[in-house]
Design a protein around this motif. Structure first.
Motif, PDB file in Angstrom:
ATOM      1  N   THR A  33      -0.091  -0.561   8.509  1.00 45.31           N
ATOM      2  CA  THR A  33       1.241  -0.477   7.906  1.00 45.31           C
ATOM      3  C   THR A  33       1.106  -0.478   6.388  1.00 45.31           C
ATOM      4  N   GLU A  34       2.176  -0.084   5.718  1.00 44.63           N
ATOM      5  CA  GLU A  34       2.184  -0.088   4.245  1.00 44.63           C
ATOM      6  C   GLU A  34       1.908  -1.501   3.719  1.00 44.63           C
ATOM      7  N   ARG A  35       2.495  -2.496   4.374  1.00 41.70           N
ATOM      8  CA  ARG A  35       2.306  -3.889   3.947  1.00 41.70           C
ATOM      9  C   ARG A  35       0.857  -4.330   4.094  1.00 41.70           C
ATOM     10  N   GLU A  36       0.225  -3.946   5.206  1.00 42.19           N
ATOM     11  CA  GLU A  36      -1.185  -4.299   5.391  1.00 42.19           C
ATOM     12  C   GLU A  36      -2.046  -3.671   4.298  1.00 42.19           C
ATOM     13  N   ALA A  38      -1.082  -2.820   1.311  1.00 45.30           N
ATOM     14  CA  ALA A  38      -0.799  -3.505   0.049  1.00 45.30           C
ATOM     15  C   ALA A  38      -1.516  -4.853   0.001  1.00 45.30           C
ATOM     16  N   ASP A  39      -1.475  -5.589   1.112  1.00 44.14           N
ATOM     17  CA  ASP A  39      -2.124  -6.903   1.165  1.00 44.14           C
ATOM     18  C   ASP A  39      -3.640  -6.810   0.981  1.00 44.14           C
ATOM     19  N   ALA A  75       1.181  -5.747  13.111  1.00 45.92           N
ATOM     20  CA  ALA A  75       0.807  -5.856  11.701  1.00 45.92           C
ATOM     21  C   ALA A  75       0.288  -7.253  11.421  1.00 45.92           C
ATOM     22  N   VAL A  77      -0.163  -9.446   8.321  1.00 43.06           N
ATOM     23  CA  VAL A  77       0.221  -9.517   6.907  1.00 43.06           C
ATOM     24  C   VAL A  77      -0.002 -10.937   6.385  1.00 43.06           C
ATOM     25  N   ASP A  79       1.277 -14.356   4.477  1.00 37.81           N
ATOM     26  CA  ASP A  79       2.491 -15.093   4.122  1.00 37.81           C
ATOM     27  C   ASP A  79       2.393 -15.550   2.667  1.00 37.81           C
ATOM     28  N   THR A  87       3.079  -9.821  12.791  1.00 45.54           N
ATOM     29  CA  THR A  87       4.437  -9.319  12.977  1.00 45.54           C
ATOM     30  C   THR A  87       4.369  -8.165  13.966  1.00 45.54           C
TER      31      THR A  87
END
Length: 125
Positions: A33-36, A38-39, A75, A77, A79, A87
């Protein structure tokens, strides 16, 4: 009856690197995912840990062989404290709901070209 479910997976960093080299953005967007992204800053060792985490979660959820669960439905991610959390969306969320699983804990590690993850959950079924 409450049941403890676990899943564990091991991933090679070189396999993730090979996927990125061979398929670039197509591979990255199909798996993460985009969040992964980014992380992790797209760092292969951190992506490999996320990949292992996704596979560990899927082992815990136990989809039928005919179930198609996109990897982006799971996902891993960070915290606010920097700890990895799971998630779920789409088909993965439906599988978790079907077994009465409200949350999944995950632990990730990577070293010497390998990444490992373990996922744990309590379920109602």
């Amino acid at each position: 009856m409450t049941t403890l479910r676990t899943g564990t997976d091991l991933a090679a960093v070189e396999d993730v690197t090979a996927g990125i080299t061979a398929h670039g953005e197509r591979y990255l967007s199909r798996v993460f995912t985009e969040r992964e992204r980014a992380d992790t800053g797209d760092a292969p060792e951190r992506l490999a840990a996320r990949f292992a985490g996704k596979e560990a979660v899927l082992k815990l959820l136990r989809p039928m062989p005919t179930d198609a669960v996109p990897l982006t439905d799971v996902a891993i991610v960070l915290d606010a404290s920097g700890a990895p959390v799971v998630t779920l969306s789409g088909r993965a969320a439906a599988l978790a709901d079907a077994i009465g699983c409200a949350s999944i804990a995950v632990s990730l590690a990577h070293e010497r070209g390998l990444a490992i993850a373990t996922a744990v959950a309590l379920t109602d079924r």
